[in-house]
Design an enzyme around this catalytic site. Structure first.
Site, PDB file in Angstrom:
ATOM      1  N   ARG A  46     111.677 -90.486  78.377  1.00 13.16           N
ATOM      2  CA  ARG A  46     111.545 -90.221  79.672  1.00 13.16           C
ATOM      3  C   ARG A  46     112.221 -91.541  80.471  1.00 13.16           C
ATOM      4  NH1 ARG A  46     105.244 -88.906  80.726  1.00 13.16           N
ATOM      5  NH2 ARG A  46     105.799 -90.372  82.250  1.00 13.16           N
TER       6      ARG A  46
ATOM      7  N   ARG B  41      94.829 -90.562  92.887  1.00 11.65           N
ATOM      8  CA  ARG B  41      95.075 -91.826  92.604  1.00 11.65           C
ATOM      9  C   ARG B  41      94.832 -92.810  93.618  1.00 11.65           C
ATOM     10  NH1 ARG B  41     100.988 -91.878  89.411  1.00 11.65           N
ATOM     11  NH2 ARG B  41     100.273 -90.670  87.630  1.00 11.65           N
TER      12      ARG B  41
ATOM     13  N   ARG C  32     106.771 -93.166  73.691  1.00 13.32           N
ATOM     14  CA  ARG C  32     106.837 -91.718  73.848  1.00 13.32           C
ATOM     15  C   ARG C  32     108.276 -91.079  73.816  1.00 13.32           C
ATOM     16  NH1 ARG C  32     102.798 -91.344  79.274  1.00 13.32           N
ATOM     17  NH2 ARG C  32     104.607 -92.408  80.299  1.00 13.32           N
TER      18      ARG C  32
ATOM     19  N   LYS D 199      95.377 -89.486  78.879  1.00 15.45           N
ATOM     20  CA  LYS D 199      94.818 -88.433  79.948  1.00 15.45           C
ATOM     21  C   LYS D 199      95.188 -86.991  79.580  1.00 15.45           C
ATOM     22  CE  LYS D 199      96.137 -90.395  83.842  1.00 15.45           C
ATOM     23  NZ  LYS D 199      96.921 -91.613  83.213  1.00 15.45           N
TER      24      LYS D 199
ATOM     25  N   ARG E 170     104.548 -99.847  86.644  1.00 11.91           N
ATOM     26  CA  ARG E 170     103.425 -98.658  86.916  1.00 11.91           C
ATOM     27  C   ARG E 170     102.318 -99.221  86.569  1.00 11.91           C
ATOM     28  NH1 ARG E 170     105.438 -94.403  82.898  1.00 11.91           N
ATOM     29  NH2 ARG E 170     103.590 -93.082  83.860  1.00 11.91           N
TER      30      ARG E 170
END
Length: 278
Positions: free
Chosen positions: A213, A135, A169, A58, A224
Site C-alpha cells: 500500500r 476517529r 503488510r 482491527k 499516522r
C-alpha cells in the site's frame, strides 16, 4: 436505521476539525454467550465499534467476528480505498490526503459511510461492526445522536510492533487478499511480556502478485500513529466515560489472541471452543 443515514448525510454538510498481556475493563453490556449474540433473522444485530492504532488488526478481528455474529464488517478504510480505485475528483483528493498520512475529513468519511449503510439497508442488513469510525470526538457525537452503540472494543499493541506490522503488510493484486511479511519478535521490558507475531504468508499462487500500500512506508506510518494519538485517543475516553469500552492488549498474533478475545467478549460456547482455536 434510516434515521442514521439521514443524519449522517446532514453531518456531511459540515466539516469538523479533524504491563499485562490482557487488560480488560468491561463496563459495557454485551451478549453473555455466543447464542445470545446470534440474533434472530428479523432482530437487531450487534452495534459494535473497533478502535485501535493503524495496523493493530482491527480489520482482521472485526471481519472474523462479523462472520460469527452475522452482521456486516464496515471498514471506513476499505471504503476510502474503493473510492481511490475509482476515477474522479474525489479519488484525486483522497490520494493526496492518504499519501501524506493525514486523516480523511469527517465530510468525506460521512459521505462514504452514509452510502454504505444505505446500500446495506436496501439489502436487509441489520447491525454492524464499524472499523475505523469514529476517529474524532465529533464523529462519535454524531454517531451517538443517531444510533446506540452497544460495545467499543479498543485493541492495543506496543508501537514498535505496530510499525513492523504496518511496513510488512502486503495485498495480492489479483485476489485482494491481505498478508503480512513481518516476523515480529520483540523482547519484553519494564514488566511487559515478549511480543511474538509470525508472518501471515500468502499461498503460492499469490506470492508473486503482492503489492505494498502506498501509505505503508515508515515515514507515513509514523505520521499516522502520531495523528492517531493526537486526535483519536480522546474517542477512547468518550466511550470509557459512557461505560462502553472494552480494552484488549493483544498478547501476540492471531493464534495467541483470537480465542482470548472471544473469551473477553463472552463469545465462546462449549461447542465453539474448537472453532475458536482455528
Amino acid at each position: 436505521m434510516a434515521a442514521v443515514y439521514r443524519l449522517l448525510r446532514c453531518g456531511a454538510a459540515a466539516r469538523y476539525p479533524a504491563r499485562r498481556w490482557l487488560s480488560v475493563r468491561v463496563d459495557a453490556t454485551f451478549p453473555a454467550s455466543l447464542a445470545a449474540a446470534k440474533r434472530d433473522p428479523g432482530g437487531r444485530g450487534v452495534h459494535w465499534v473497533f478502535l485501535g492504532c493503524p495496523g493493530v488488526g482491527k480489520g482482521t478481528y472485526a471481519s472474523r467476528l462479523s462472520q460469527i455474529l452475522g452482521v456486516p464488517h464496515i471498514a471506513t478504510g476499505d471504503l476510502v480505498r474503493e473510492e481511490l480505485a475509482a476515477s474522479g475528483p474525489l479519488a484525486q483528493q483522497l490520494a493526496e490526503i492518504v499519501n501524506h498520512g493525514q486523516l480523511v475529513s469527517d465530510e468525506i468519511i460521512l459521505r462514504l459511510l452514509s452510502k454504505r449503510l444505505e446500500d446495506g439497508e436496501a439489502k436487509g442488513e441489520s447491525g454492524f461492526i464499524l472499523d475505523g469510525f469514529p476517529r474524532t470526538i465529533r464523529q462519535a457525537e454524531k454517531l451517538e445522536e443517531v444510533t446506540e452503540i452497544d460495545l467499543v472494543v479498543n485493541l492495543k499493541l506496543r508501537e514498535d510492533a505496530l510499525l513492523a506490522k504496518c511496513i510488512g503488510r502486503r495485498i495480492c493484486s489479483h485476489c485482494g487478499g491481505n498478508y503480512n511479511l513481518a516476523s515480529v519478535n520483540i523482547k519484553g521490558e519494564n514488566g511487559n511480556p515478549d511480543i511474538v507475531m509470525a508472518p501471515l504468508l500468502p499461498p503460492e499462487e499469490c506470492a508473486s502478485k503482492l503489492i505494498t500500500r502506498s501509505d505503508d512506508t515508515e515515514e507515513v506510518v509514523k505520521e499516522r500513529l502520531r495523528i492517531y494519538h493526537e486526535m483519536s485517543e480522546p474517542v477512547e475516553e468518550f466511550y470509557r466515560a459512557r461505560g462502553k469500552l472494552l480494552e484488549f492488549d493483544l498478547p501476540g498474533g492471531i493464534p495467541e489472541s483470537w480465542a482470548k478475545l472471544l473469551r473477553a467478549l463472552n463469545l465462546i460456547d462449549n461447542d465453539d471452543k474448537q472453532s475458536a482455536a482455528a
